[in-house]
Design an enzyme around this catalytic site. Sequence first.
Site, PDB file in Angstrom:
ATOM      1  N   ASP A 186       0.844  -1.202   0.000  1.00  0.00           N
ATOM      2  CA  ASP A 186       0.000   0.000   0.000  1.00  0.00           C
ATOM      3  C   ASP A 186       0.880   1.252   0.000  1.00  0.00           C
ATOM      4  O   ASP A 186       2.101   1.180   0.016  1.00  0.00           O
ATOM      5  CB  ASP A 186      -0.939  -0.011   1.213  1.00  0.00           C
ATOM      6  CG  ASP A 186      -0.172  -0.012   2.530  1.00  0.00           C
ATOM      7  OD1 ASP A 186       0.864  -0.691   2.613  1.00  0.00           O
ATOM      8  OD2 ASP A 186      -0.598   0.677   3.476  1.00  0.00           O
ATOM      9  N   ASP A 541       1.324 -17.169  -5.576  1.00  0.00           N
ATOM     10  CA  ASP A 541       1.940 -16.075  -6.341  1.00  0.00           C
ATOM     11  C   ASP A 541       0.871 -15.397  -7.188  1.00  0.00           C
ATOM     12  O   ASP A 541       0.799 -15.592  -8.395  1.00  0.00           O
ATOM     13  CB  ASP A 541       3.082 -16.612  -7.205  1.00  0.00           C
ATOM     14  CG  ASP A 541       3.827 -15.493  -7.920  1.00  0.00           C
ATOM     15  OD1 ASP A 541       3.659 -14.311  -7.513  1.00  0.00           O
ATOM     16  OD2 ASP A 541       4.563 -15.788  -8.875  1.00  0.00           O
TER      17      ASP A 541
END
Length: 571
Positions: A186, A541
């Site tokens: 983020d 992944d």
Amino acid sequence: MNTTIRRSALLAACLTALAATGSASAAAIKFNQLGFLPASQKLAVVTDADAHAETFAVVDAASGKTVLEGRLGAPEKWDASGETVRLADFSKLNTPGNYRLRVAGQPDSAPFPIAADAYRALDAAAIKAYYYQRAGIAIEPRYAGAYARALGHPDTQVLVHASAASSARPAGTVISSPKGWYDAGDYNKYIVNSGISTYTLLAAYEHFPKFFDGLALNIPESGDGLPDILNEALWNIEWMATMQDPNDGGVYHKLTNKQFDAFVMPDKATSPRYVVQKSTAAALDFAAVMAVASRVLAPFDKQEPGRSARYLAQAEKAWAWAVAHPDVVYQQPADIGTGDYGDKKLDDEFSWAATELLIATGKDAYRARAFDNVPARGDAPGWADVRQLGWISLAQQDKVDAGGARQQIIASADRLLAKWKASPYRISMKAAEFNWGSNSVILNQAMMLVQAYRLTQRAEYLEAAQSALDYVMGRNGPGRSFVTGIGSPSPMHPHHRPSEADGVAAPVPGWLVGGPNPGQQDIKGCSAPYPSKLPAMSYLDNMCSYASGEIAINWNAPLVYVTAAVQNLVK
Ligand SMILES: [Ca+2]
Ligand SMILES: [Ca+2]
């Protein structure tokens, strides 16, 4: 990372994400894909070995000629992965070259080097990752190539949130708080997690200064007379310095949006930014890091006269605020949805800050809290458990009595060593420790093992630390590298906004993903399935996977530290 962080907004993005690439079956012979230093311990894990295969061979990669033969270890079941594995120990081979491992009934392994510079690329990449993560600066092509991007989040006009209001700075007051690193996947900045991350980089420099003096990172400050790792740490320290309210010494817990951004580039994420609530943990982590920064940067004061003294004064002021406000636990306001890094147990933060202030000032006022003799909660540090960081600082200086800290470090390392010896994979982490950010757990354990080695020169501590590096670079359940851009397979879809939004197929390099985490807290937002629920195999992944595939500044920091330590200490 913090399990209370929620990224439910990802659902839509995940539904359209490319399929996960984690479906390929792992190689049967697993080892550090970067290879090995000539003098290091060299272990590989062999799975599904032919029942009759009792031996292995190391062969020259070019000629196929056998250069070493050895016996495989006894088969052992690893509860964390469900595998039965045998160890191949080829530590005796110390001739530089390129090799493959050969076991009857298996394809030969991928080639690997034994070389003095085997970790050079990782040394640099793991720190350079922080440059790519800088807020408040354009990332330029000459330093970043394809990963160049526009300036994001100048943070020169940040609002004081209602939770942080004071008479001198009422809600809505505009302050400037630029620079710093984005915390993780983020675009927000958190003092608590910045604390351990920045400390660990400073400790890496403090313990291995000659090595880092010679490690140029190709960043804007390269060649300015300050070692590049310290330039990188300073980018965040200079931000941290702005997070203290000069009116009372209190420190804001975080600088964030109200909610997480979408998966866009930083310059496209333009929501208003706030400093949110002062907290005791933030004040103490700030005090500790600024005291360490004053110590480590003192020899470089001529570059910016007065910097070191200013940081120490800020540290003491933050400490005084924390003593006057000893139990202000962070409480997430109703209108804020970003990470909280909440921590209710603050005795360890008091101990760490007091330790660093005692070392920096010699003042008796800090002595009692520095030597409070409260044991650590575990054998490795983490963002919410920082007591060991004070021990690490104490153990390597002689200004104050460090005997107790040294004993604690060795006791922790001995417990880790016992787990390492008992592990079929020779790692210091048990199945129950595969939590959120498991890759950082094993590397923080390795950081403690390194401290014990530095105190005792006992080789097993260093071998166990090396095993953590081997683990994240390939000797692991999925048999893969957990660092972007290094080794193969390596993470292609980390939970990291720039990596997803920049239009470059390969992710931003040098980042350690969180790693296997059977908690799978993100599973409702992931259309792609995890390959397994087993602790050591629960890695996905896919950009939807914030619980196993996010990156974070506090996870890369022990990667930087341990890689440098192994590079410097293996002789
Ligand atoms: Ca420099
Ligand atoms: Ca704590």
